[in-house]
Design a protein around this motif. Structure first.
Motif, short mmCIF file in Angstrom:
data_model
loop_
_atom_site.label_atom_id
_atom_site.label_comp_id
_atom_site.label_asym_id
_atom_site.label_seq_id
_atom_site.Cartn_x
_atom_site.Cartn_y
_atom_site.Cartn_z
N PHE A 1 -6.51 2.54 4.21
CA PHE A 1 -6.94 2.64 2.82
C PHE A 1 -7.52 1.34 2.28
CE2 PHE A 1 -3.66 5.93 3.28
CZ PHE A 1 -4.39 7.03 2.87
N ASP A 2 -8.47 1.50 1.37
CA ASP A 2 -9.07 0.39 0.65
C ASP A 2 -8.27 0.17 -0.63
OD1 ASP A 2 -10.67 -1.26 -0.94
OD2 ASP A 2 -12.54 -0.41 -0.17
N SER A 3 -7.67 -1.00 -0.76
CA SER A 3 -6.83 -1.27 -1.92
C SER A 3 -7.61 -1.33 -3.22
CB SER A 3 -6.08 -2.60 -1.73
OG SER A 3 -5.18 -2.51 -0.65
N LYS A 4 -8.92 -1.47 -3.14
CA LYS A 4 -9.74 -1.52 -4.36
C LYS A 4 -10.04 -0.13 -4.89
CE LYS A 4 -12.00 -5.87 -3.08
NZ LYS A 4 -13.29 -6.52 -2.69
N THR A 5 -10.18 0.85 -3.99
CA THR A 5 -10.58 2.19 -4.41
C THR A 5 -9.47 3.23 -4.33
OG1 THR A 5 -11.25 2.90 -2.19
CG2 THR A 5 -12.89 1.71 -3.51
N GLU B 1 -3.83 5.98 -10.63
CA GLU B 1 -2.50 5.58 -11.10
C GLU B 1 -1.79 4.72 -10.07
OE1 GLU B 1 1.74 7.81 -11.96
OE2 GLU B 1 -0.12 8.88 -12.44
N ARG B 2 -1.93 5.07 -8.80
CA ARG B 2 -1.27 4.31 -7.73
C ARG B 2 -1.85 2.91 -7.57
NH1 ARG B 2 0.57 8.84 -8.19
NH2 ARG B 2 2.08 9.81 -6.78
N LEU B 3 -3.12 2.74 -7.95
CA LEU B 3 -3.74 1.43 -7.81
C LEU B 3 -3.01 0.36 -8.64
CD1 LEU B 3 -7.58 2.22 -7.85
CD2 LEU B 3 -6.09 1.83 -5.89
N ASN B 4 -2.29 0.79 -9.66
CA ASN B 4 -1.52 -0.15 -10.48
C ASN B 4 -0.23 -0.59 -9.80
OD1 ASN B 4 -3.32 -0.03 -12.74
ND2 ASN B 4 -2.46 1.98 -13.25
N ILE C 1 0.81 -1.22 0.00
CA ILE C 1 0.00 0.00 0.00
C ILE C 1 0.85 1.28 0.00
CG2 ILE C 1 -0.21 0.39 2.50
CD1 ILE C 1 -3.24 0.26 0.15
N GLY C 2 2.15 1.14 0.11
CA GLY C 2 3.06 2.28 0.26
C GLY C 2 2.81 3.46 -0.67
N PRO C 3 2.62 3.25 -1.99
CA PRO C 3 2.41 4.40 -2.88
C PRO C 3 1.18 5.23 -2.52
CG PRO C 3 3.04 2.46 -4.15
CD PRO C 3 2.81 1.99 -2.75
N LEU C 4 0.14 4.60 -2.03
CA LEU C 4 -1.04 5.35 -1.60
C LEU C 4 -0.77 6.14 -0.33
CD1 LEU C 4 -4.15 3.04 -2.15
CD2 LEU C 4 -3.70 5.26 -3.20
N VAL C 5 -0.07 5.50 0.62
CA VAL C 5 0.25 6.17 1.89
C VAL C 5 1.08 7.42 1.61
CG1 VAL C 5 1.47 5.94 4.09
CG2 VAL C 5 0.13 4.03 3.20
#
Length: 314
Positions: free
Chosen positions: A233-237, A112-115, A88-92
């Motif tokens: 964070f929700d990894s799907k959204t 973009e981060r979800l990828n 999850i690091g890129p979202l954090v």
């Protein structure tokens, strides 16, 4: 009890031991925290985990056995896909909630981060003890598991030093060592009221020496235009998990399991979370909603008591 407060892991660290243990045992615990933080942190430019992140999309990085085994456990749990995700690091880093520069990112940046947050893109090599993030921009984040691992390591250290009674409080992670000083040997631990200041409880848990880990929306959050964005964070959204939970507390033997299952429980909500925790051997849970409801697993019926009449058990 002897008590000292330190600072590390982004929070106040409170360590306590009962005599004949000494201040040296407290300091030894804090030294261990600093050592592991140096290895595991992603909030500095340099650490063993950051060496893996810096090499994302380029090459594998060999790490120490401690770091490798913790990353391996985190990847395995992430692949259950119940909510916990060590990739999850890129979202954090994009949201920065709880840190300087916290912001509501553009939706395009979130998408973009979800990828970059698929745990299957983390490749582990047991023989080489190496970790490879296959896409540039990927980042491992062990924030949802490291405190529990470190708390368990302090308990092991203290037991090797002959500490018979102690409290390891890493801010959200409490690990009890040995019997309490009360005549029955049981501990009484307050469960944080999510809408009150720190150390104001909504209820009390009576327990043997266990780990008590709480994750909530009240510790790290960002408010923009009256909307509260918390740090889970929700990894799907790519956005904070949406449900009516304020906190989840897990009671377990080991703090690392508390870390893992507070995240899983929070993601699953009460409806799915309570049955999920009931199926896990040795785990109990306390779910607290934003509208002042409390749900507990069956093993806590005689061990947890509400002390704030604003809340009610469901």
């Amino acid at each position: 009890m002897l008590h000292k407060t330190y600072y590390g892991l982004g929070t106040a660290i409170n360590l306590s031991v009962n005599e004949p243990a000494t201040e040296a045992d407290l300091d030894a615990g804090n030294d261990l925290i600093k050592h592991y933080e140096d290895l595991l942190t992603v909030n500095r430019t340099e650490s063993e985990v950051m060496s893996v992140n810096h090499a994302a999309g380029q090459h594998a990085v060999t790490v120490s056995d401690i770091v490798y085994q913790l990353i391996k456990r985190a990847v395995e749990v992430s692949q259950w896909r119940l909510g916990f995700n060590t990739a999850i690091g890129p979202l954090v880093k994009l949201w920065k909630i709880g840190f300087d520069g916290a912001n509501l990112p553009a939706d395009a940046d979130i998408q973009e981060r979800l990828n970059l947050i698929n745990p299957d893109d983390i490749k582990l090599d047991d023989a080489q003890r190496s970790v490879f993030l296959t896409k540039p921009g990927m980042e491992i984040n062990l924030g949802a598991i490291a405190k529990g691992y470190i708390a368990d390591a302090i308990r092991t250290l203290w037991e090797s030093r002959g500490v018979q009674t102690g409290i390891i409080d890493l801010g959200g992670n409490i690990l009890l060592v040995g019997n309490s000083v009360h005549p029955n040997g049981l501990w009484r631990i307050g469960v944080q009221n999510p809408v009150q200041k720190r150390n104001v409880a909504l209820g009390v848990l009576t327990t043997t020496a266990k780990s008590i880990v709480t994750s909530g929306i009240y510790e790290r959050f960002l408010v923009i235009n009256g909307h509260n964005y918390h740090h889970m964070f929700d990894s799907k959204t790519g956005y904070p998990i949406k449900n009516d939970l304020a906190s989840v507390t897990i009671v377990s033997d080991d703090s690392i399991d508390g870390d893992i299952w507070t995240t899983e429980g929070f993601y699953q909500d009460i409806e799915n979370g309570i049955p999920l925790i009931e199926k896990q051997p040795g785990l109990e849970a306390i779910f607290v909603t934003r509208d002042f409801k409390v749900a507990i697993t069956s093993g806590l019926t005689d061990r947890f008591q509400l002390t704030d009449d604003t809340y009610h058990l469901i």
